[in-house]
Each structure stands twice: as C-alpha cells, then as structure tokens.
Design a protein around this motif. Structure first.
Motif, mmCIF file in Angstrom:
data_model
loop_
_atom_site.group_PDB
_atom_site.id
_atom_site.type_symbol
_atom_site.label_atom_id
_atom_site.label_comp_id
_atom_site.label_asym_id
_atom_site.label_seq_id
_atom_site.Cartn_x
_atom_site.Cartn_y
_atom_site.Cartn_z
ATOM 1 N N GLY A 160 0.978 -1.198 0.194
ATOM 2 C CA GLY A 160 0.034 0.034 0.115
ATOM 3 C C GLY A 160 0.800 1.293 -0.091
ATOM 4 N N PHE A 161 1.747 1.290 0.780
ATOM 5 C CA PHE A 161 2.649 2.390 0.761
ATOM 6 C C PHE A 161 3.322 2.835 -0.395
ATOM 7 N N MET A 162 3.869 1.604 -1.331
ATOM 8 C CA MET A 162 4.376 1.921 -2.410
ATOM 9 C C MET A 162 3.459 2.339 -3.505
ATOM 10 N N VAL A 163 2.381 1.926 -3.691
ATOM 11 C CA VAL A 163 1.046 2.351 -4.261
ATOM 12 C C VAL A 163 0.824 3.745 -3.826
ATOM 13 N N SER A 164 0.835 4.102 -2.974
ATOM 14 C CA SER A 164 0.401 5.569 -2.305
ATOM 15 C C SER A 164 1.739 6.552 -3.188
ATOM 16 N N MET A 165 3.032 5.998 -2.618
ATOM 17 C CA MET A 165 3.978 6.861 -3.191
ATOM 18 C C MET A 165 3.804 6.948 -4.583
ATOM 19 N N LEU A 166 3.691 5.932 -5.471
ATOM 20 C CA LEU A 166 3.689 6.035 -7.004
ATOM 21 C C LEU A 166 2.425 7.106 -7.329
ATOM 22 N N SER A 167 1.262 6.638 -6.652
ATOM 23 C CA SER A 167 0.112 7.575 -6.866
ATOM 24 C C SER A 167 0.486 9.237 -6.890
ATOM 25 N N GLN A 168 1.184 9.357 -5.650
ATOM 26 C CA GLN A 168 1.550 10.919 -5.249
ATOM 27 C C GLN A 168 2.340 11.249 -6.285
ATOM 28 N N THR A 169 3.450 10.433 -6.641
ATOM 29 C CA THR A 169 4.371 10.679 -7.783
ATOM 30 C C THR A 169 3.737 11.274 -8.941
ATOM 31 N N GLY A 170 2.773 10.251 -9.568
ATOM 32 C CA GLY A 170 1.966 10.451 -10.676
ATOM 33 C C GLY A 170 1.269 12.039 -10.670
ATOM 34 N N MET A 171 0.605 12.102 -9.548
ATOM 35 C CA MET A 171 -0.178 13.420 -9.777
ATOM 36 C C MET A 171 0.954 14.590 -9.605
ATOM 37 N N MET A 172 1.952 14.429 -8.923
ATOM 38 C CA MET A 172 3.162 15.469 -8.523
ATOM 39 C C MET A 172 3.799 15.568 -10.243
ATOM 40 N N ILE A 173 3.795 14.722 -10.863
ATOM 41 C CA ILE A 173 4.325 14.767 -12.311
ATOM 42 C C ILE A 173 3.410 15.771 -12.964
ATOM 43 N N ILE A 174 1.935 15.386 -13.039
ATOM 44 C CA ILE A 174 1.203 16.371 -13.663
ATOM 45 C C ILE A 174 1.151 17.843 -13.301
ATOM 46 N N PHE A 175 1.424 17.868 -11.828
ATOM 47 C CA PHE A 175 1.431 19.183 -11.251
ATOM 48 C C PHE A 175 2.651 19.974 -11.602
ATOM 49 N N ALA A 176 3.865 19.251 -11.578
ATOM 50 C CA ALA A 176 5.121 19.888 -11.737
ATOM 51 C C ALA A 176 5.188 20.141 -13.443
ATOM 52 N N LEU A 177 4.673 19.112 -14.172
ATOM 53 C CA LEU A 177 4.833 19.821 -15.562
ATOM 54 C C LEU A 177 3.838 20.904 -15.772
ATOM 55 N N SER A 178 2.551 21.014 -15.130
ATOM 56 C CA SER A 178 1.835 22.250 -15.509
ATOM 57 C C SER A 178 2.466 23.461 -14.906
ATOM 58 N N PHE A 179 3.292 23.237 -13.928
ATOM 59 C CA PHE A 179 3.884 24.607 -13.361
ATOM 60 C C PHE A 179 4.957 24.982 -14.097
ATOM 61 N N ASN A 180 5.762 23.886 -14.732
ATOM 62 C CA ASN A 180 6.695 24.274 -15.686
ATOM 63 C C ASN A 180 5.963 25.067 -16.931
ATOM 64 N N MET A 181 4.736 24.815 -17.287
ATOM 65 C CA MET A 181 4.245 25.670 -18.551
ATOM 66 C C MET A 181 4.432 27.030 -18.121
ATOM 67 N N LEU A 182 4.541 27.437 -16.777
ATOM 68 C CA LEU A 182 4.512 28.921 -16.440
ATOM 69 C C LEU A 182 6.105 29.217 -16.354
ATOM 70 N N MET A 183 6.690 28.535 -15.357
ATOM 71 C CA MET A 183 8.025 28.862 -15.241
ATOM 72 C C MET A 183 9.042 28.666 -16.213
ATOM 73 N N GLY A 184 9.015 27.328 -16.975
ATOM 74 C CA GLY A 184 9.935 27.040 -17.975
ATOM 75 C C GLY A 184 9.687 27.469 -19.360
ATOM 76 N N GLN A 185 8.406 27.606 -19.726
ATOM 77 C CA GLN A 185 7.897 28.053 -20.943
ATOM 78 C C GLN A 185 7.438 29.493 -21.067
ATOM 79 N N ALA A 186 6.948 30.107 -19.910
ATOM 80 C CA ALA A 186 6.598 31.475 -19.979
ATOM 81 C C ALA A 186 7.257 32.411 -19.249
ATOM 82 N N GLY A 187 8.346 31.897 -18.337
ATOM 83 C CA GLY A 187 9.059 32.540 -17.530
ATOM 84 C C GLY A 187 8.305 33.291 -16.429
ATOM 85 N N LEU A 188 7.455 32.667 -16.020
ATOM 86 C CA LEU A 188 6.340 33.270 -14.919
ATOM 87 C C LEU A 188 6.880 32.672 -13.540
ATOM 88 N N LEU A 189 7.178 33.248 -12.622
ATOM 89 C CA LEU A 189 7.346 32.457 -11.334
ATOM 90 C C LEU A 189 6.016 32.678 -10.509
#
Lengths: 434, 315, 416
Positions: A48-77
């Motif tokens: 259960g712990f690993m599945v939780s960690m992996l799930s958390q990682t999965g949603m964080m990947i989406i979140f970090a990618l979407s954040f990078n749409m601002l920071m990396g691509q548009a230069g907005l912090l």
C-alpha cells in the motif's frame, strides 16, 4: 532543448515514429509494471505504501509539468499554483459527493476532466488578476493570492470545510469499465492514464502557437510586443491552460486521498512545484518529471527514515543551484555532444572515480547530521539510533570519528577527483567539438 | 477614542518592527534582485543568539553582539553562497535561500530544542512607562520605538552622508551603471547583504522577548515582510517605511472593527445570512479577516501600480 | 582496467550494504504501535513532547510486563501535520501489519485517519487496524464521525467545557470569549456558550471574538479591546503561539483580570507568562504533577518523581497511562492483537487511573470518561512548570458522572 534532440533524429517513416515515441512508451510500461515489483507475496497484496507513493508521484508529475508551463515556458514564477491545484481538489470532492448522491451522472474516469475544467475556471479568475503584471510583480501578486486563499480556506466552511477539510468516498458506483475504485491500485492506474493524457497534452501544447508565443514573451517580451502580440493575453492564456492541468492533478489528489484540506492550497505545495521543476530542469519538457519523482521520494520516503530530512532537502537545493543550475536533465543533456562523438565510454572511469568519494562524503554527512540530531533531539525522545541498518552507540567515539573522517577526508578526496574529472570532461568536449 | 489612541501606539510599535525587518530586505531585493526567503530565518537566529548571549553576558552586550553575528553570517552567505549562484539567475538564488530556510530551521531545533525559549525582557526595562486610560504602556515598547527610530536615523545618515551610501543609492536604481563606472559592485553587494542581515538580527533581538522566541517564528514573519517590501516599492526606503507603518496600523485597527459587509448592505435593505459561501464572506467581521487585509492591499496596488507605492522602477 | 573493476566492486558492495541495512527488520517479539505525529518542521514541538511522554509510558508499562508476555514498541511516522501525509504513513503502518495506529496532534489529522481507517478495514478485512486517539479533541470525532475502529483516550472539547464552566467561581459575572477561527476554536466557543447557558446563566458574555489562526503577531490591540470591554475574565481556547503571545501582551499591558483558559498548561505557555501569571491564570487539565502530593497518592508520586528525574517539562498524559493499561488488559483478554477482538474487549472497560479514579471506556461512542481538574498557576507548589518557579494547583475537580454527556453517535458495528 528536447526539440533539438528530436530534430536530430530521422523524421520520416515508421522507424522514426518508434524512435520518437519510445520515451512515452517506456514511461507507460514502467509506470504500469512498477507497483508489481513491490508486490507483497507473503500476504498476497500490493504494498500500500508503494502504491501511495507512486500515486503521489504520478499526480505530482502532472502538477510539476503544469507548473513548468509557467516557469519554464513563459518565464513566470507563480507561487499560487497550489491554489489552482487545491481549489480544483475541493471542487472534485464536491463533484464526487454529488455523484455519490446520484445528482451528477459522471463516471469516475471522467471526474479528473471535471476537475481540470474547474482548474481552468480558477485559472481564468486568478490569471486575470495576476497576469496584468510580469516578473517580480507577478510573483508577488501570486504570493498574495496564495496567502489569501489559504487563510480563507480555514475560515469559510461551506466550500472548504474549515480546518478539517472536506471528505468524500470515491466508490461512487459509476464507472465506464465497471470498476469500484476501492483498491488503491485501481486508482493508481487511473492516475497513470490521466498522467499520460496530460503529459501528451502539455507536450503538444509546447508546439502550438500559444506555447511558442509564451517562449517568445519569456525571452524578450518587448520584441514579442513589437511583433504584434499582446504579452498579457499570452500570459493569461498560458496561465489558464496550466490551471487546467493543475486542476487535473488536484482532482486526482482528491480521488486518491478522499479528503482535501487547506494544505492542498497552501504555499509549501507551490514551493514544491518550483523545486520539482527546477531540480528536474526547467529548460526541458521532461525535467519536472524527474524532479517530481525525486522530491516525492525525499518527502514521503526519506522523511519516514529521518526527521532531519529537511536538512538533506536544503543541502540538495543548495548543491543543485550551485553546481547544476540546469537541473538533472540539464546535466544529462550536456552529455549529448560527447555521446554523439561516441566518447561516452571514456567517462565511465572518471564517473566511478568521483562516485566513490561522493558516497563517502554522503555517508559522512548523513552520519554527522544524524548523530547531532540524535544527541539533541532523538535521545530525549527515547529512541534508539540506527544508522545504515545498525545500532550505534552515541557516546562511543567511533561513530563520530568515522563520520567526521568520512566527511572531511571524503571532501578532500572529492575535490581532487572532481578536478581530475573536469580535466577529462573538458578534454572530451574539446574532442567532440572538433 | 481611547481605543483609537492606544491602537495608534500599538500600530506604530508593530510597524517599526516590520520596518526593521523590511528595510534590510528592501535593500537586498532592490539591489541584488534576490527574493531572500532566508531573511526571516536570520531574524530568528538573531532572537536565539540574543537569548543565548543574554544568559552569559546580559541583555545589553547581546543587543550589540547578536546583530553583528547575524551580519557576519549574512556576509558569509553572500560571499560563499549567493555570489557563486548569482550567475545562475534569480530563481537559483531564490532556491538557494529556500535551502537555507530548511537548514537554519532544523539547525535551530537541533541546537536549542523545539520548545519556546525563556527569553525575557531585561529587568531594567520591565516597568510600565506610562498609563493611558488605565492601560500600561510597557517601557520595553518605548525602547523598541527608540531603537527602531535610531536605526532609521543611522541608515538615513549612512545613505545620504557617506560615500558608500551614495554608491548603494546609485546601485539601488542603476546597478549596471554603477558597475560600469568601475565601482566594486560585488563587495557593495556583500556589504548590503551583511547590513540587511544585521538589521534582521537586530529585529530578532528586540522582538524575540517582546513576542516569543521559538523555532516557528521565522515562518510567521516571512510573508508579511515581503508584502511590506513590495507594497512600498523597490528601491525606496521611504516607501518601505510608509508601507511598514501602514501595515502595522492596518493590523491593529482592523482588530477593533466589528462590522462586516453585510452590515454595510443592511441600510440598503439587503439582508444576508451565512448559509452559503457568499453569505459567509459577507457576514464575517473585519476583525476576523484582519490578517488578510495586507495581502488584499498588495494585490490591489500591484494591479494598478506595479512599481509599488513609491518604487523608483518597475519590479 | 583492474582498477576499474575494483572500483565497481567497491561501489556495488556499498550499495548492497545500504540496501541490506534497510531490509533488516526487527524481530517480531513486540507489539508495535504505529505512531503518526508531526516530527519535523514548524509543528515538530507538539509531536516531540508527546513522543517523550509516550516513550516514558511505554517503558513504565513494559517494566510491568507488557501484554501476552510481549513488550510494546512505538514505530514513529512523520505526518508534518498534513492529512495527506498521515494517510501515506497509514499505508506504511498497514503494510507492516502493525495492529494499532496512534495519533495525538491535530483534529484534522484525526478526522482524516478515522475516515481512512474505516475504509481500509472495510476494504481489507484480513488486515484490520485499530486507531488510538491520544489528543485530538474535536467533539465530532466521537459524535457524528464516531467509528467502531476509533478509541479516544482523551477528553473531548465538550468534556473540557463542562469542567471549565463548572469551575468558574461565583464571583465571575462577565466573560470575554476569544477563540481561534477554525474547527477546534469554533467548537470550543460553541460548547462554552452551551454550558454557560446551562450551568451559569448569571454570567454575561460581553464579547464573542474569533482571531485568525496563527496569524497575529502583536496581541496588544486585542488586550486594549478586552480592557475596554470591562470583562472580569477572559475565557479562551487558544493554544500555541496564539495563547503565548496573548498572555504575554496581556501581562505587559497590566491587564488585571482572570485568564480562564483551556490549554495554558500545554508546553510553552508557562514560559510565556512567567511570574506575571500568578494566581490569575487557570486551566482545565487532564492531570498535573502536583495532584499526587495533594491527594497523598504514593504510587502516583513515585511515577512523577521518575518522570522529573529525566525530563524538565510537565507530564500531562495520565489518560494515556490509562490507555496503555486498558490496552494491556484488552489484548490479554482477546489473546491476540486482532482488531475486532481487542475492540470488543475495550468496550465498556473500567480501569482505575493513576490517581485512583475509575475511568470508563464508553461503549456507545468509544470515548474515555474520566474526571477533570481545574488548576491555577501559582507559587508554592511541589513541581513547577518549565523552571518558572510556578506550577499548577487543583482548585476544582469534576466527577466521571459530570463528564458523562449524551452522545449522538450511531456506530456502525462489524457484523463478523
């Protein structure tokens, strides 16, 4: 930068498509197989712990990618990216509750889409405010927004449920595939599916005119203005779209934990996104993915092993910004010219030669931090100190001497070896350039 | 009236404390462009140092030594840390200070434990200075006002009357020009960062016993100081001063306002109940949302005046 | 090349050592309790203090022989006071098949855990876990939210409110309510008003105020307001910095009224008030260290003496001692740590606490019922708080009957 890497590859024919697609397919395969590597055969169940960690990682990947749409691509912090994530999470809880009560006939698989749309909505509202400005003023408006919404989340009860948050039950009984979503492994696969969809979506977004204009406004907003684009509109649209994906991540968060509290909108989460994007490498599309994996491991994994984990996180940041400002993917990409010249093999020995003192320094540093923190905090808590799997006597001089010797000696060794490494590296890049 | 006068004094004390923290940050942010999140951590260090020193040598020497220590730490951070990171861009610098926040936070817990410290106002200042409508005004608050006023005067003299002050002033608005004129901008940066840290440390020394000295005190002060700096505008100490006092006043006066938006609507014949989200927002009283006001003010001013209140250039 | 191989082998060995170190599991001869609380970050002080007390209690219980001949062991997990992190930690607890999960800090975490434990036990009937609540006070947890798998070994807000109101002296005629604007503060305000109306209708509430949680740095304006209101007593459920700063500001401004608090005995407040709090700060306590000498209880006195020999802050966790004593009996009775059997054994259990009062684990809502103390912060006590020279002295004590309040719990019990 990933574009340049891709452009160098053959661009036509089925072979080319396979080459272009392999990172995606590999990522999909790895994420499908990964939970089974930690299968608990003794009890016949998933870890259960690993599945939780992996799930958390999965949603964080989406979140970090979407954040990078601002920071990396548009230069907005943006410090208020967590607001989009969290508010969409709150909305999702209300959607799920409505669906559970039979008022909202939406199958579970599409709930993240609803979450994304609400994220888009909040993105439009807050984007309208924040995107009037750029650069520091933008960052500061978002800082204001995140403080505002966090405090509001603890104050107003109808939508936020106050400090206790709002709860839901994900077994709403409507599914396209007849799944219950009781077991967390089912939710994990839902996350994987949405992660792939979102990642593909965001990847294609970088190629749209909007994505390109965001780059242009990041690099030189005055010039973009002269060309005839309104940078403000570009910023706003980019913000809203990234809000959509942050919303998807927030929706998956709500589905996974079945509770959303004010932590989901608060600033530390936005700071996490920033760290993920930066440490992974904000200049590449895939950088934040690496960052998300690493930070989630640190936060949920290392924090269970050591209460001093924040020190390690802090040291990691400082080391990264000092020595690897382009992030992990940046380091990897710097090997590209050497790899193209076919000289990568010559780096193996130098790498091993810095790896060893590196490990010694790490060992010494962890030893010193853990010993110190045990001496002042852990001992009074009545714990036993275990380092690297063995019990350690805090009052014996041996662990202290060993750790300090490792730290200092290893540090000296490391500086020598890294000088050597730099020589080899410079030589190789010189050869590769020729 | 009586509440008004006392609130005015309270707001002044709090505002001056904010100014002490914010003035250093303004200098650092305007000159170097570093969003220094570790500023509040240095403030916390100041309080802890002062507590430790006052146990051994008494409060008065601690008042001098602790800020100097903080200044030295600031200089070390700049020389060995930020300077190396500088060419990697502002976000790298920001993350560097993030890392420092974590490390300093844990280091303080390791050195002093998790409990609040019994750091007290010195006995020589522990008496009521005067009484206003039956409420005491502690001498220590007067002392805080005095110290911050002295600090304001010193900074002003330093900036206006000394050569280094002139360079700093010039570098505030035109850093690249100053560098082009052949001044040693890196060492000016070090001086400014050390000076800013010294001021934060001083704020910690005099606020640590007035408020409480504990390992979460940095987190509590961090965001509001940024608000003050940005609201006041980059490159302007005067703006920073006005913003500090304003925020101090806002915080104290919002406490005494018991009315809500719903009360304002009532004369118009609209009555609201707290049954839904909108109703809740309208019926909550100002005193309950006081701490939100600075952030609202910040957003509003940045929307219409991106350089802040008295900023000399676009942020 | 030889050198390369040597290096490679050394690295592999180091890695292997690290992995092997992680895999080494302790022998299975203890009863493990997964203990989830904040141990890092800004809220670490709460988890730190609880852990110290629990480690002491566990040693005390183990010295008495433990349960089923096994000793208890705490396995700590850091939740950083975030429900999502607590839920990940819960997964770790159930992965390791720990039979109990315990958490003390934060009603939000408690409420999230109750929900998650319910779902886990329903979805995984072969791997059930019992939740032990040792400090999450929101009344809802044993009313609307009550669960068969959740046992609360600490008083709810309601129970504290009864003790608080009953202990107010007859001379107090007007009170000023000041609470934190969030779940806990709001339920304190609600229950305070409810019991004021019930037991002390003569008292006038001159103001009913909320402050934003952990946002106020300078409490002087509030002190001015309280002063202007002319209240005789400030009735507050604040804790942490919100209480410490409030008391400090009030003391500095010379506010000469009573401070009738709920949580002034919690770590840090004594340091903040110092001697200025003497004789006018009261608090509602589960217990304090001077009770044994007040009641001439030698066994309890011995316990306190041992605590003080190794710790320099106040022991306030007697219900948690009772908790472990009840758990020992329940596990012995059940013959195993099976969640259902232990839960059934715990229901309705009566146990004498350290001070000799009979505590009851109520079957209807799984709330421990025990007497409350109201104490005043004063000089001339045997054990002082946080080296201030002042400590708590009992002024008033409720009975178990006082604390037995009606519950709205409709518990769903497992059919098997």
């Amino acid at each position: 930068m990933s574009d340049t890497a891709l452009r160098a590859l053959p661009s036509r024919g089925p072979a080319a498509i396979a080459v272009r697609l392999w990172p995606w397919i590999a990522a999909l395969l790895v994420s499908v197989i990964l939970p089974w590597l930690f299968y608990d055969f003794q009890h016949g169940r998933q870890s259960g712990f690993m599945v939780s960690m992996l799930s958390q990682t999965g949603m964080m990947i989406i979140f970090a990618l979407s954040f990078n749409m601002l920071m990396g691509q548009a230069g907005l912090l943006s410090f208020c990216h967590s607001v989009l994530f969290g508010l969409a999470g709150y909305s999702t809880v209300h959607f799920l509750n409505a669906a559970g009560a039979g008022q909202l006939p939406v199958p579970m698989e599409l709930i993240p889409l609803l979450a994304g749309l609400s994220g888009l909505g909040f993105g439009i509202v807050f984007g309208y405010m924040a995107c009037k400005q750029r650069s520091t003023a933008f960052a500061m408006i978002t800082l204001g927004i995140v403080q505002l919404v966090t405090t509001a989340a603890t104050m107003f009860h109808h939508f936020f449920g106050g400090e206790g948050g709002v709860k839901t039950d994900r077994e709403i009984g409507i599914s396209l595939f007849g799944l219950e979503y009781g077991q967390s492994i089912q939710v994990y696969y839902l996350i994987v599916a949405w992660m792939m969809i979102s990642a593909v979506g965001m990847y294609f977004h970088t190629m749209t005119p909007l994505g390109r204009m965001a780059n242009a406004c990041r690099d030189n907003h005055e010039r973009a203005q002269f060309v005839g684009y309104d940078p403000r509109i570009v910023r706003f649209l980019q913000f809203a779209v990234s809000g959509f994906y942050a919303g998807v991540a927030g929706g998956l968060f709500a589905i996974t934990y079945e509770i959303v509290t004010f932590d989901a909108v608060a600033a530390p989460l936005a700071a996490n996104a920033l760290l993920m994007a930066y440490i992974g490498g904000a200049t590449t599309f895939f950088g934040p993915v690496l960052g998300a994996i690493l930070i989630t491991l640190l936060q949920s994994g290392v924090s269970l092993m050591s209460n001093s984990w924040l020190v390690y996180v802090g040291v990691l940041f400082i080391a990264m910004v000092t020595f690897a400002p382009t992030g992990l993917t940046g380091i990897i990409l710097e090997h590209a010219p050497i790899a193209r010249a076919g000289l990568l093999r010559r780096l193996v020995v130098p790498y091993l030669r810095i790896l060893l003192p590196g490990l010694v320094v790490l060992f010494g540093f962890v030893g010193v931090v853990e010993l110190l923190s045990f001496l002042t905090i852990g001992m009074a808590q009545g714990k036993r100190l275990e380092l690297f799997g063995r019990a350690v006597d805090i009052f014996g001089s041996a662990p202290w001497i060993a750790s300090l010797a490792c730290l200092l000696g290893g540090g000296f060794w490391l500086t020598r070896e890294s000088r050597h490494f730099k020589r080899v590296w410079d030589g190789l890049t010189e050869v590769a350039r020729r | 009236m009586q509440i008004g006068l006392i609130s005015l004094l309270d707001g002044l004390v709090y505002g001056m404390l904010l100014f002490m923290l914010a003035s250093g940050l303004t200098l650092i942010l305007s000159m170097m462009g570093v969003l220094n999140f570790a500023h509040a951590s240095v403030y916390m260090l100041g309080a802890y140092f002062a507590y430790e020193l006052s146990r051994w040598v008494g409060f008065w020497p601690a008042l001098i030594i602790a800020p100097l220590l903080c200044g030295a730490i600031g200089a070390a951070i700049e020389v060995w840390g930020l300077r190396r990171v500088h060419h990697n861009g502002h976000i790298a610098e920001l993350l560097f200070t993030f890392g420092l926040v974590f490390i300093i936070g844990r280091a303080v817990q390791m050195a002093w434990g998790m409990l609040p410290m019994p750091y007290r106002v010195p006995a020589s200042l522990d008496f009521p200075l005067f009484s206003l409508y039956g409420e005491n005004f502690p001498a220590y608050r007067g002392f805080m006002l005095l110290i911050s006023a002295l600090m304001l005067l010193t900074i002003w003299l330093l900036l206006k009357k000394t050569r280094i002050g002139l360079i700093i002033q010039a570098a505030l608005t035109h850093p690249s020009m100053v560098s082009a004129l052949g001044h040693d901008v890196p060492s000016v940066f070090t001086i400014v960062f050390a000076g800013g840290s010294l001021l934060a440390g001083l704020a910690g020394v005099i606020a640590g016993n007035y408020l409480t000295t504990e390992s979460s005190m940095a987190d509590a002060m961090g965001p509001i100081v940024f608000v003050v700096v940005i609201f006041g505008g980059l490159g302007s100490l005067a703006g920073c001063f006005i913003a500090s006092i304003l925020m101090g006043m806002v915080q104290t006066f919002s406490v005494v306002m018991e009315w809500s938006f719903a009360d304002m609507l009532r004369p118009l014949g609209i009555s609201v109940s707290a049954d839904d989200l909108l109703g809740e927002i309208l019926t909550i009283s100002i005193s309950r949302i006081g701490p939100l006001v600075p952030y609202v003010l910040l957003i509003v001013i940045l929307l219409f005046r991106p350089r802040g209140l008295m900023g000399t250039r676009e942020t | 090349m030889q050198r390369l191989r040597l290096l490679a082998i050394t690295c592999l060995m180091l890695l292997g050592l690290a992995v092997a170190g992680q895999r080494s599991l302790a022998a299975d001869d203890t009863i493990k309790i997964g203990y989830i609380d904040p141990f890092s970050g800004a809220f670490a002080s709460g988890g730190d203090a609880s852990l110290k007390m629990f480690q002491f209690i566990v040693d005390y219980i183990n010295a008495k022989g433990g349960a089923l001949g096994k000793k208890f062991e705490l396995v700590t997990f850091d939740d950083k006071l975030q429900p999502a992190e607590a839920l990940i930690a819960l997964k770790s607890v159930t992965d390791q098949n720990l039979p109990f999960v315990m958490s003390c800090v934060g009603s939000n975490v408690g409420s999230a855990l109750i929900d998650a434990v319910n779902k886990h036990n329903a979805r995984n009937p072969d791997n059930r876990v019992l939740q032990i609540n040792c400090g999450q006070l929101a009344t809802e947890l044993t009313n609307e939210q009550c669960s068969f798998w959740h046992f609360r070994f600490t008083g709810s807000v309601e129970m504290r409110a009864v003790a608080r109101i009953k202990s107010l002296p007859q001379s107090v005629k007007s009170v000023y309510l000041l609470n934190q604007d969030y779940l806990f503060g709001q339920s304190i305000e609600k229950d305070t008003k409810r019991f004021l109306a019930e037991y002390r209708p003569d008292i006038k509430i001159v103001a009913d105020e909320f402050i934003p949680l952990m946002q106020i740095k300078d409490f002087a304006p509030y002190v001015t307001k309280i002063k202007a209101s002319g209240a005789q007593s400030l009735l507050t459920g604040n804790y942490g910095p919100d209480l410490n700063l409030l008391l400090k500001a009030a003391v500095d401004a010379g506010l000469e009224i009573r401070f009738d608090t709920y949580l002034a005995h919690v770590i840090g407040a004594a340091t903040a008030m110092g001697s200025a709090g003497e004789g006018r700060v009261t608090s509602v306590l589960d217990d304090h260290e001077n009770i044994p000498s007040e009641e001439h209880n030698a066994e309890a006195e011995d316990f306190v003496k041992k605590w003080r020999a190794t710790h320099d802050f106040m022991f306030i966790a007697v219900p948690s001692v009772t908790q472990f004593e009840m758990m020992v009996r329940a596990i012995n009775q059940a013959g195993s740590t099976d969640a259902v059997k232990v839960a059934l054994a715990l229901e309705g259990m009566e146990q004498k606490d350290l001070f000799g009062a009979t505590n009851i684990m109520r079957k209807d809502d799984h709330q421990l019922l025990y007497p409350y103390y109201e104490g005043v912060f004063t000089k001339n006590v045997k054990y002082d708080a946080e080296k201030t020279g002042l400590g708590w002295k009992t002024e008033f004590k409720t009975t178990v009957a006082d604390e037995t309040l009606p519950t709205t719990c409709k518990m769903k019990r497992p059919s098997s």
